[in-house]
Design a protein around this motif. Structure first.
Motif, PDB file in Angstrom:
ATOM      1  N   LEU A  48      -6.969  13.183  -4.928  1.00  0.00           N
ATOM      2  CA  LEU A  48      -8.086  12.238  -4.777  1.00  0.00           C
ATOM      3  C   LEU A  48      -7.704  10.878  -5.357  1.00  0.00           C
ATOM      4  O   LEU A  48      -7.974   9.831  -4.771  1.00  0.00           O
ATOM      5  CB  LEU A  48      -9.327  12.785  -5.503  1.00  0.00           C
ATOM      6  N   LEU A  49      -7.050  10.916  -6.514  1.00  0.00           N
ATOM      7  CA  LEU A  49      -6.596   9.666  -7.147  1.00  0.00           C
ATOM      8  C   LEU A  49      -5.647   8.908  -6.210  1.00  0.00           C
ATOM      9  O   LEU A  49      -5.810   7.720  -5.959  1.00  0.00           O
ATOM     10  CB  LEU A  49      -5.905  10.013  -8.457  1.00  0.00           C
ATOM     11  N   ILE A  50      -4.661   9.643  -5.681  1.00  0.00           N
ATOM     12  CA  ILE A  50      -3.664   8.996  -4.823  1.00  0.00           C
ATOM     13  C   ILE A  50      -4.329   8.451  -3.559  1.00  0.00           C
ATOM     14  O   ILE A  50      -4.092   7.317  -3.137  1.00  0.00           O
ATOM     15  CB  ILE A  50      -2.539   9.988  -4.457  1.00  0.00           C
ATOM     16  N   TYR A  51      -5.210   9.270  -2.960  1.00  0.00           N
ATOM     17  CA  TYR A  51      -5.888   8.834  -1.731  1.00  0.00           C
ATOM     18  C   TYR A  51      -6.702   7.563  -1.993  1.00  0.00           C
ATOM     19  O   TYR A  51      -6.636   6.598  -1.228  1.00  0.00           O
ATOM     20  CB  TYR A  51      -6.798   9.957  -1.229  1.00  0.00           C
ATOM     21  N   SER A  52      -7.468   7.561  -3.109  1.00  0.00           N
ATOM     22  CA  SER A  52      -8.319   6.404  -3.420  1.00  0.00           C
ATOM     23  C   SER A  52      -7.474   5.164  -3.621  1.00  0.00           C
ATOM     24  O   SER A  52      -7.814   4.079  -3.169  1.00  0.00           O
ATOM     25  CB  SER A  52      -9.141   6.665  -4.690  1.00  0.00           C
ATOM     26  N   TYR A  53      -6.358   5.336  -4.321  1.00  0.00           N
ATOM     27  CA  TYR A  53      -5.511   4.172  -4.637  1.00  0.00           C
ATOM     28  C   TYR A  53      -4.865   3.590  -3.386  1.00  0.00           C
ATOM     29  O   TYR A  53      -4.791   2.383  -3.217  1.00  0.00           O
ATOM     30  CB  TYR A  53      -4.438   4.593  -5.640  1.00  0.00           C
ATOM     31  N   VAL A  54      -4.413   4.480  -2.513  1.00  0.00           N
ATOM     32  CA  VAL A  54      -3.622   4.009  -1.370  1.00  0.00           C
ATOM     33  C   VAL A  54      -4.484   3.657  -0.162  1.00  0.00           C
ATOM     34  O   VAL A  54      -4.251   2.662   0.515  1.00  0.00           O
ATOM     35  CB  VAL A  54      -2.567   5.070  -0.969  1.00  0.00           C
ATOM     36  N   PHE A  55      -5.523   4.469   0.103  1.00  0.00           N
ATOM     37  CA  PHE A  55      -6.237   4.313   1.379  1.00  0.00           C
ATOM     38  C   PHE A  55      -7.625   3.693   1.286  1.00  0.00           C
ATOM     39  O   PHE A  55      -8.149   3.233   2.287  1.00  0.00           O
ATOM     40  CB  PHE A  55      -6.353   5.681   2.077  1.00  0.00           C
ATOM     41  N   VAL A  56      -8.277   3.726   0.134  1.00  0.00           N
ATOM     42  CA  VAL A  56      -9.651   3.199   0.077  1.00  0.00           C
ATOM     43  C   VAL A  56      -9.586   1.687  -0.099  1.00  0.00           C
ATOM     44  O   VAL A  56      -8.892   1.194  -0.990  1.00  0.00           O
ATOM     45  CB  VAL A  56     -10.447   3.846  -1.082  1.00  0.00           C
ATOM     46  N   GLN A  57     -10.299   0.968   0.778  1.00  0.00           N
ATOM     47  CA  GLN A  57     -10.322  -0.502   0.704  1.00  0.00           C
ATOM     48  C   GLN A  57     -10.952  -0.924  -0.621  1.00  0.00           C
ATOM     49  O   GLN A  57     -11.883  -0.285  -1.110  1.00  0.00           O
ATOM     50  CB  GLN A  57     -11.185  -1.080   1.838  1.00  0.00           C
ATOM     51  N   ASP A  58     -10.445  -2.038  -1.182  1.00  0.00           N
ATOM     52  CA  ASP A  58     -10.969  -2.424  -2.490  1.00  0.00           C
ATOM     53  C   ASP A  58     -12.267  -3.223  -2.407  1.00  0.00           C
ATOM     54  O   ASP A  58     -12.754  -3.719  -3.405  1.00  0.00           O
ATOM     55  CB  ASP A  58      -9.909  -3.175  -3.308  1.00  0.00           C
ATOM     56  N   ASP A  59     -12.855  -3.357  -1.187  1.00  0.00           N
ATOM     57  CA  ASP A  59     -14.132  -4.083  -1.117  1.00  0.00           C
ATOM     58  C   ASP A  59     -15.282  -3.156  -0.700  1.00  0.00           C
ATOM     59  O   ASP A  59     -16.327  -3.601  -0.251  1.00  0.00           O
ATOM     60  CB  ASP A  59     -14.010  -5.260  -0.144  1.00  0.00           C
ATOM     61  N   HIS A  71     -17.764   0.544  -7.381  1.00  0.00           N
ATOM     62  CA  HIS A  71     -16.574   0.201  -6.611  1.00  0.00           C
ATOM     63  C   HIS A  71     -15.917   1.508  -6.165  1.00  0.00           C
ATOM     64  O   HIS A  71     -15.487   2.304  -6.989  1.00  0.00           O
ATOM     65  CB  HIS A  71     -15.640  -0.572  -7.549  1.00  0.00           C
ATOM     66  N   ALA A  72     -15.884   1.761  -4.848  1.00  0.00           N
ATOM     67  CA  ALA A  72     -15.459   3.079  -4.351  1.00  0.00           C
ATOM     68  C   ALA A  72     -14.033   3.418  -4.786  1.00  0.00           C
ATOM     69  O   ALA A  72     -13.745   4.548  -5.188  1.00  0.00           O
ATOM     70  CB  ALA A  72     -15.558   3.123  -2.830  1.00  0.00           C
ATOM     71  N   GLN A  73     -13.129   2.456  -4.722  1.00  0.00           N
ATOM     72  CA  GLN A  73     -11.734   2.752  -5.060  1.00  0.00           C
ATOM     73  C   GLN A  73     -11.602   3.135  -6.538  1.00  0.00           C
ATOM     74  O   GLN A  73     -10.973   4.124  -6.891  1.00  0.00           O
ATOM     75  CB  GLN A  73     -10.845   1.550  -4.752  1.00  0.00           C
TER      76      GLN A  73
END
Ligand code: FES
Length: 330
Positions: A48-59, A71-73
């Motif tokens: 989940l950490l890796i997915y959030s860091y790499v794929f979740v947009q920071d906005d 902030h979702a990420q």
């Protein structure tokens, strides 16, 4: 002496009660599955950490009752790390409490350094302990622990992503170019030389086209300090003097040490001060550093006026704004 030995051997502990896992194979299997589930949850937390860091947009934001907009990420990274660390710790504790040998051992004190015989005995005991812990006999735990530890070791590698890409010439660019008008900040009102009295200082930004808007990054890089002196107070060569207009001189507001806003102006001494580490720049000598850790002057913006009498830039800054960085020699 013999009575002391008796005390050590029999300290009066209550009779040892065996755990259900020691006498019931089904209970042991149940505990093994519980440990494995915790390790699997830990691995999922890391994913989940890796997915959030790499794929979740920071906005992207998520509304959570009580907490509000999150902030979702960052939420994903935080939850992933919490789950990964908690579950791997809980799994290890549960494993130790339920499946590892449950024996009461009395370790007698000895000298700080054991003799060679004892040391060999220790190594032998550790090896036996590892064998008794049953990693070989419990492949499920071995595999899930390996997956959880292996994935958690990947987490620091993600941080390497924050080192790149190299900024190349991005840090050298600002919105200032030849002909750009200087406008008030706030207010966006074009400035004339007469708007500034001798001794005054003002913050300005580049004028925007009607269809443009400023980002915070633009403001951070474009901020300019205008200072008006009497022309005879300058101690500049002819070229630098031609970058001023009727005693008005313009410098980047971003400190060339570590990027703080150079926010203090001493009217008497004509010094600009950075409040972060006290770098001091002499306005009369093109913002030469006269004190503090900064290694170079504030970049200067050459200014003049246009046909309507408004202050404009003659050219972009003479140097990259902001802190020195590794692609620069100073
Ligand atoms: S950031 Fe200005 S002196 Fe350090």
């Amino acid at each position: 002496m013999s009575s002391e030995i008796e005390m050590i051997k029999d300290p009066g502990l209550p009779a040892h009660v065996h755990r259900s896992m020691d006498i019931d194979p089904k209970a042991a299997q149940r505990a093994e599955r519980q440990v494995a589930i915790l390790f699997i949850l830990s691995a999922l937390g890391t994913l989940l950490l890796i997915y959030s860091y790499v794929f979740v947009q920071d906005d992207i934001f998520i509304f959570i009752p009580v907490l509000g907009n999150m902030h979702a990420q960052q939420l994903g990274i935080g939850m992933g790390m919490a789950i990964a660390l908690f579950c791997i710790g809980a799994g290890a504790i549960h494993w130790a409490k339920t499946l590892m040998p449950d024996e009461e051992v009395i370790a007698e004190r000895h000298e700080f350094r054991s003799d060679d015989e004892d040391r060999e005995e220790f190594v032998k005991t550790v090896k036996e302990g590892a064998a008794v812990a049953g990693l070989g006999r419990r492949p499920l735990i071995k595999r899930t622990l390996g997956a959880a530890l292996g994935l958690s070791a990947l987490t620091p590698l993600l941080l390497l992503r924050d080192l790149g890409p190299l900024p190349k010439d991005e840090l050298t660019k600002t919105s200032w170019k030849a002909g750009t008008r200087l406008v008030t900040d706030p207010g966006d009102r074009p400035l004339r030389a007469e708007d500034l009295e001798v001794g005054a200082v003002a913050q300005t930004l580049p004028e925007l086209a009607p269809d443009q808007h400023r980002t915070l990054n633009d403001i951070a890089k474009d901020a300019v300090l205008l200072i008006r002196l009497r022309p005879e107070e300058f101690n500049l060569d002819a070229e630098r003097l031609s970058w001023t207009h009727e005693g008005i001189i313009a410098f980047s507001k971003i400190c060339s040490h570590m990027g703080c806003a150079v926010a203090l102006y001493e009217q008497q001494t004509k010094h600009l001060l950075c409040p972060c580490h006290q770098s001091t720049f002499d306005v009369t000598r093109a913002a030469k550093v006269i004190f503090g850790p900064s290694a170079r002057p504030l970049p200067q913006l050459a200014i003049t006026v246009d046909a309507e009498g408004y202050l404009i830039a003659q050219a972009p800054f003479n140097e990259p704004v902001g802190p020195s960085f590794w692609e620069r020699s100073s």
